[in-house]
Design a protein around this motif. Sequence first.
Motif: not given
Length: 324
Positions: A173-176, A227-233, A252-259
């Motif tokens: 998901q992230g890399w795409t 659209r492709k970037a948003e679709q995958n995000a 792609p994963f610098l801003s990962v947060c637990d909910r």
Amino acid sequence: MVSDVRCGVEVEKTEQRKADARRRTYLWGVTMLYKEYDEKTLKKLQTLELEILQDFITLCQEHHIDYFGVGGIAIGALRHSGFIPWDDDIDIGLTRKNYEKFLKAAKDYKPEKYRIINARTEPNYPLTTTRWALRGTRFKEDCYKDLDCDLGIFLDIYCFDNMADTEWKAKIQGWTAWFYNKLMILKAIPDPVLYFDGWKADLTLAVCRLAHKILNILPVSNQFLYRKAEQNAAKYRKIRTKRVNYFFDPTPFLSVCDRDTIEPTREIAFEGMQVAFPGKVEKYLERRYGDYMTLPPEEKRHNHPPYELDFGPYEKEADPDAGL
């Protein structure tokens, strides 16, 4: 005598190589991301950004939109109770549901004052963020100086999407999503800002320039890439995952947060205002930046040096000396 001449030439060549290295570092490395303003100009810019933020908060309260301050505004709130002294923008995070609610509500909120800038409204805008910008102003960063897009003084809004709980699915998901956004940037900008210098930067820039030419030959629109970037995000928008992420940082994963790091939010004083931040903002900042309470040296500071800055009709309103 000959030896002295040769020595002088070698010294001159060495100094030239050092100067070239410094130039590359300024243009393409970390120091490209920092430039000092004169104090009055920066204060005027921050004053207008606070006005935008206050209107944004009012809009969110009226429409029951949950937001949270991220990046520099979060560091500033904890470390300075306001702006980082050299900071020149305000970053706001919204989860996907709230992001879409904001875009819908903002269309009709003070339309004579604000406009929405994103890849949906501007065909040449190469980013996945939304800028809520003051009409009649200009703020064009140096890296976007050749971009055919009307950019104003703005609030920067980031969409945090649900990220797959399964690690391999999250990586796909992230890399795409990230890849399609980088194609957007390369289509618009042949020389993007890099976070490193030296031979790696030279090689990367050569590849970027080639990719820029190819992307502008191929019948691929910026809107298609967006659209492709948003679709995958937004792939897991209907699933309440444990984590959320803004996928379009330098990696792609610098801003990962637990909910539960974000929700519920809490209010913290910022320049005399009460602004919402992640409920566990300290945890968010430590993961994202490490030791966020220590002032960084100048070479590691970050802002958005403008190539073009025009306060337009707000020139006097934003002037800190106007009332004197």
